[in-house]
Design a protein around this motif. Structure first.
Motif, PDB file in Angstrom:
ATOM      1  N   LYS A  67       0.853  -1.252  -0.095  1.00 23.46           N
ATOM      2  CA  LYS A  67      -0.181   0.019   0.020  1.00 23.46           C
ATOM      3  C   LYS A  67       0.653   1.209   0.016  1.00 23.46           C
ATOM      4  O   LYS A  67       0.330   2.377  -0.038  1.00 23.46           O
ATOM      5  N   ARG A  68       2.105   0.957  -0.215  1.00 23.84           N
ATOM      6  CA  ARG A  68       2.979   2.202   0.215  1.00 23.84           C
ATOM      7  C   ARG A  68       3.442   2.831  -1.391  1.00 23.84           C
ATOM      8  O   ARG A  68       3.547   1.866  -1.970  1.00 23.84           O
ATOM      9  N   PRO A  69       3.559   4.122  -1.247  1.00 20.74           N
ATOM     10  CA  PRO A  69       4.084   4.616  -2.727  1.00 20.74           C
ATOM     11  C   PRO A  69       5.421   4.022  -3.250  1.00 20.74           C
ATOM     12  O   PRO A  69       5.742   3.939  -4.352  1.00 20.74           O
ATOM     13  N   ASP A  70       6.372   3.758  -1.969  1.00 23.69           N
ATOM     14  CA  ASP A  70       7.532   3.078  -2.482  1.00 23.69           C
ATOM     15  C   ASP A  70       7.326   1.619  -2.377  1.00 23.69           C
ATOM     16  O   ASP A  70       8.435   0.840  -2.084  1.00 23.69           O
ATOM     17  N   ALA A  71       6.289   0.997  -2.615  1.00 18.74           N
ATOM     18  CA  ALA A  71       6.216  -0.464  -2.844  1.00 18.74           C
ATOM     19  C   ALA A  71       7.210  -1.434  -3.253  1.00 18.74           C
ATOM     20  O   ALA A  71       7.644  -2.352  -3.000  1.00 18.74           O
ATOM     21  N   PRO A  72       7.586  -1.130  -4.565  1.00 16.75           N
ATOM     22  CA  PRO A  72       8.738  -1.638  -5.260  1.00 16.75           C
ATOM     23  C   PRO A  72       9.819  -1.857  -4.347  1.00 16.75           C
ATOM     24  O   PRO A  72      10.452  -2.987  -4.464  1.00 16.75           O
ATOM     25  N   LEU A  73      10.374  -0.951  -3.806  1.00 16.85           N
ATOM     26  CA  LEU A  73      11.334  -0.845  -3.224  1.00 16.85           C
ATOM     27  C   LEU A  73      11.399  -1.622  -2.088  1.00 16.85           C
ATOM     28  O   LEU A  73      12.258  -2.467  -1.535  1.00 16.85           O
ATOM     29  N   ALA A 189      22.189  -6.758  -3.228  1.00 19.23           N
ATOM     30  CA  ALA A 189      20.959  -7.346  -3.622  1.00 19.23           C
ATOM     31  C   ALA A 189      19.823  -6.496  -4.175  1.00 19.23           C
ATOM     32  O   ALA A 189      18.891  -6.603  -4.824  1.00 19.23           O
ATOM     33  N   MET A 190      19.714  -5.360  -3.429  1.00 15.68           N
ATOM     34  CA  MET A 190      18.779  -4.350  -3.606  1.00 15.68           C
ATOM     35  C   MET A 190      18.894  -3.692  -4.883  1.00 15.68           C
ATOM     36  O   MET A 190      17.940  -3.433  -5.643  1.00 15.68           O
ATOM     37  N   ALA A 191      20.199  -3.630  -5.413  1.00 15.71           N
ATOM     38  CA  ALA A 191      20.379  -3.065  -6.887  1.00 15.71           C
ATOM     39  C   ALA A 191      19.940  -3.984  -7.861  1.00 15.71           C
ATOM     40  O   ALA A 191      19.469  -3.461  -9.064  1.00 15.71           O
ATOM     41  N   MET A 192      19.826  -5.167  -7.488  1.00 14.87           N
ATOM     42  CA  MET A 192      19.425  -6.315  -8.413  1.00 14.87           C
ATOM     43  C   MET A 192      17.866  -6.422  -8.428  1.00 14.87           C
ATOM     44  O   MET A 192      17.300  -7.001  -9.444  1.00 14.87           O
ATOM     45  N   LEU A 193      17.322  -6.418  -7.388  1.00 13.04           N
ATOM     46  CA  LEU A 193      15.924  -6.858  -7.003  1.00 13.04           C
ATOM     47  C   LEU A 193      15.036  -5.637  -7.307  1.00 13.04           C
ATOM     48  O   LEU A 193      13.934  -6.121  -7.766  1.00 13.04           O
ATOM     49  N   THR A 194      15.395  -4.554  -6.926  1.00 13.95           N
ATOM     50  CA  THR A 194      14.548  -3.341  -7.096  1.00 13.95           C
ATOM     51  C   THR A 194      13.934  -3.104  -8.525  1.00 13.95           C
ATOM     52  O   THR A 194      12.796  -2.887  -8.882  1.00 13.95           O
ATOM     53  N   PRO A 195      14.867  -3.102  -9.512  1.00 13.42           N
ATOM     54  CA  PRO A 195      14.480  -2.968 -11.082  1.00 13.42           C
ATOM     55  C   PRO A 195      13.635  -4.069 -11.459  1.00 13.42           C
ATOM     56  O   PRO A 195      12.292  -4.028 -12.172  1.00 13.42           O
ATOM     57  N   LEU A 196      13.784  -5.327 -10.710  1.00 17.06           N
ATOM     58  CA  LEU A 196      12.853  -6.401 -11.199  1.00 17.06           C
ATOM     59  C   LEU A 196      11.393  -6.156 -10.411  1.00 17.06           C
ATOM     60  O   LEU A 196      10.461  -6.354 -11.331  1.00 17.06           O
ATOM     61  N   THR A 197      11.333  -5.698  -9.045  1.00 15.41           N
ATOM     62  CA  THR A 197      10.047  -5.606  -8.558  1.00 15.41           C
ATOM     63  C   THR A 197       9.463  -4.295  -9.204  1.00 15.41           C
ATOM     64  O   THR A 197       8.226  -4.299  -9.301  1.00 15.41           O
ATOM     65  N   ARG A 198      10.130  -3.445  -9.657  1.00 16.36           N
ATOM     66  CA  ARG A 198       9.461  -2.227 -10.637  1.00 16.36           C
ATOM     67  C   ARG A 198       8.875  -2.894 -11.897  1.00 16.36           C
ATOM     68  O   ARG A 198       7.835  -2.052 -12.274  1.00 16.36           O
ATOM     69  N   ALA A 214      -2.090   2.361  -4.549  1.00 12.06           N
ATOM     70  CA  ALA A 214      -0.870   2.962  -4.472  1.00 12.06           C
ATOM     71  C   ALA A 214      -0.242   3.089  -5.809  1.00 12.06           C
ATOM     72  O   ALA A 214       0.328   4.244  -5.993  1.00 12.06           O
ATOM     73  N   ARG A 215      -0.445   2.422  -6.841  1.00 12.84           N
ATOM     74  CA  ARG A 215      -0.101   2.657  -8.267  1.00 12.84           C
ATOM     75  C   ARG A 215      -0.815   3.810  -8.731  1.00 12.84           C
ATOM     76  O   ARG A 215      -0.236   4.628  -9.505  1.00 12.84           O
ATOM     77  N   ALA A 216      -2.053   3.918  -8.450  1.00 13.26           N
ATOM     78  CA  ALA A 216      -2.911   5.095  -8.854  1.00 13.26           C
ATOM     79  C   ALA A 216      -1.994   6.504  -8.356  1.00 13.26           C
ATOM     80  O   ALA A 216      -2.027   7.505  -8.710  1.00 13.26           O
ATOM     81  N   ALA A 217      -1.534   6.435  -7.180  1.00 11.55           N
ATOM     82  CA  ALA A 217      -1.262   7.487  -6.491  1.00 11.55           C
ATOM     83  C   ALA A 217       0.339   8.010  -7.039  1.00 11.55           C
ATOM     84  O   ALA A 217       0.901   9.137  -6.988  1.00 11.55           O
ATOM     85  N   GLY A 218       0.880   6.996  -7.648  1.00 16.73           N
ATOM     86  CA  GLY A 218       2.090   7.411  -8.651  1.00 16.73           C
ATOM     87  C   GLY A 218       3.503   7.040  -7.557  1.00 16.73           C
ATOM     88  O   GLY A 218       3.329   7.006  -6.538  1.00 16.73           O
ATOM     89  N   PRO A 219       4.600   6.838  -8.081  1.00 18.81           N
ATOM     90  CA  PRO A 219       5.902   6.577  -7.556  1.00 18.81           C
ATOM     91  C   PRO A 219       6.167   7.820  -6.663  1.00 18.81           C
ATOM     92  O   PRO A 219       5.740   8.913  -6.977  1.00 18.81           O
ATOM     93  N   ARG A 220       6.889   7.341  -5.699  1.00 21.16           N
ATOM     94  CA  ARG A 220       7.567   8.502  -4.849  1.00 21.16           C
ATOM     95  C   ARG A 220       8.721   8.011  -4.063  1.00 21.16           C
ATOM     96  O   ARG A 220       9.028   7.456  -3.128  1.00 21.16           O
ATOM     97  N   GLY A 221       9.972   8.644  -4.865  1.00 24.61           N
ATOM     98  CA  GLY A 221      11.315   8.502  -4.518  1.00 24.61           C
ATOM     99  C   GLY A 221      11.761   7.067  -4.299  1.00 24.61           C
ATOM    100  O   GLY A 221      10.781   6.199  -4.753  1.00 24.61           O
ATOM    101  N   GLY A 222      12.945   7.040  -3.887  1.00 24.47           N
ATOM    102  CA  GLY A 222      13.528   5.554  -3.696  1.00 24.47           C
ATOM    103  C   GLY A 222      14.056   5.134  -5.123  1.00 24.47           C
ATOM    104  O   GLY A 222      13.534   4.542  -5.887  1.00 24.47           O
ATOM    105  N   SER A 223      15.374   5.264  -5.370  1.00 22.56           N
ATOM    106  CA  SER A 223      15.913   5.032  -6.588  1.00 22.56           C
ATOM    107  C   SER A 223      16.383   3.333  -6.186  1.00 22.56           C
ATOM    108  O   SER A 223      16.719   2.940  -5.302  1.00 22.56           O
ATOM    109  N   ALA A 224      17.044   2.962  -7.686  1.00 19.91           N
ATOM    110  CA  ALA A 224      17.288   1.291  -7.506  1.00 19.91           C
ATOM    111  C   ALA A 224      18.689   1.271  -6.576  1.00 19.91           C
ATOM    112  O   ALA A 224      19.445   2.345  -7.026  1.00 19.91           O
ATOM    113  N   GLY A 225      18.577   0.435  -6.081  1.00 17.34           N
ATOM    114  CA  GLY A 225      19.794   0.096  -5.266  1.00 17.34           C
ATOM    115  C   GLY A 225      19.619   0.828  -3.682  1.00 17.34           C
ATOM    116  O   GLY A 225      20.487   0.479  -2.819  1.00 17.34           O
ATOM    117  N   THR A 226      18.930   1.686  -3.659  1.00 15.45           N
ATOM    118  CA  THR A 226      18.925   2.389  -2.438  1.00 15.45           C
ATOM    119  C   THR A 226      18.149   1.379  -1.138  1.00 15.45           C
ATOM    120  O   THR A 226      17.344   0.528  -1.808  1.00 15.45           O
TER     121      THR A 226
END
Length: 238
Positions: A67-73, A189-198, A214-226
């Motif tokens: 439910k979080r805007p940064d859910a993929p991360l 691990a996060m650098a490899m997994l975050t692009p996958l979940t996105r 959450a998808r309707a609200a749009g992305p909010r911060g959190g770059s791959a690898g963070t």
């Protein structure tokens, strides 16, 4: 203390009573004053219960962070938790074979062993390694769920000593190993997994990563690898 009784604890290196063996006898000695059913509960908890509870906690946390805007991360962090657990258990294989520490009931008399069939080496504890690796992985994604997971990991370690199948240092070593593997390899691990979940979040299977709201609200911060722990505290405690 219980550990100073005749025929009880001696240090494997000095032949004298040591705090590790002493604490083993003190904790395992609690079985002398508990009913049979309680010992069976502790046995099940130490062998299976905490593992099942941790898995359920991960699923609950996943449902929450969707439910979080940064859910993929955040979901990437939850995917890393079980992967780190498996990796930590693999790392423990050569450690056990190198140390070759026998189970405590093989070297010390008077222990009440609640589970039979333990013939492998004792250091470090697989259960403690697994539980803490999973718990730390959850903690860096979500503080509240993570604290509950760490409590379960500590309970698992306590049960292993209570059952008479591990020394306290076996458990502490497992906690350290699980924590180290999870945290040290997390950036990679996060650098490899975050692009996958996105990528999954933008597909038809996106519900696995992020809720529709959450998808309707749009992305909010959190770059791959963070790391999820670097997100705002309001998200971590959500």
């Amino acid at each position: 203390m219980a550990g100073l009784e005749a025929g009880s604890p001696v240090s494997e290196t000095t032949g004298e009573p040591g705090p590790d063996v002493d604490l083993l006898y003190d904790i395992n000695g609690l079985t002398a004053g508990t009913p049979h059913w309680f010992d069976r509960v502790m046995e099940w908890t130490g062998e299976y219960g905490t593992v099942f509870a941790l898995l359920l906690l991960v699923v609950w946390c996943w449902w929450s962070v969707r439910k979080r805007p940064d859910a993929p991360l955040a979901v990437a962090g939850l995917v890393w938790a079980p992967l780190a657990t498996g990796l930590a258990l693999l790392v423990n294989i050569p450690i056990r074979n190198f140390v070759e520490r026998p189970r405590p009931f093989l070297d010390h008399q008077g222990l009440k062993v609640l589970v039979d069939g333990k013939t492998d080496y004792s250091f470090v504890s697989d259960h403690s390694t697994m539980a803490m690796a999973m718990a730390v992985g959850v903690f860096v994604v979500h503080r509240r769920f993570g604290l509950a997971a760490i409590f379960l990991a500590v309970l698992a370690g306590f049960c292993r000593i209570y059952m008479g199948v591990h020394y306290p240092t076996d458990v502490i070593g497992g906690f350290a190993l699980g924590t180290a593997v999870t945290l040290l390899l997390a950036p990679l691990a996060m650098a490899m997994l975050t692009p996958l979940t996105r990528t999954v979040a933008g597909s038809r299977a996106g519900w696995l990563v992020q809720s529709r709201a959450a998808r309707a609200a749009g992305p909010r911060g959190g770059s791959a690898g963070t790391h999820p722990a670097e997100d705002h505290e309001s998200n971590l405690a959500a």
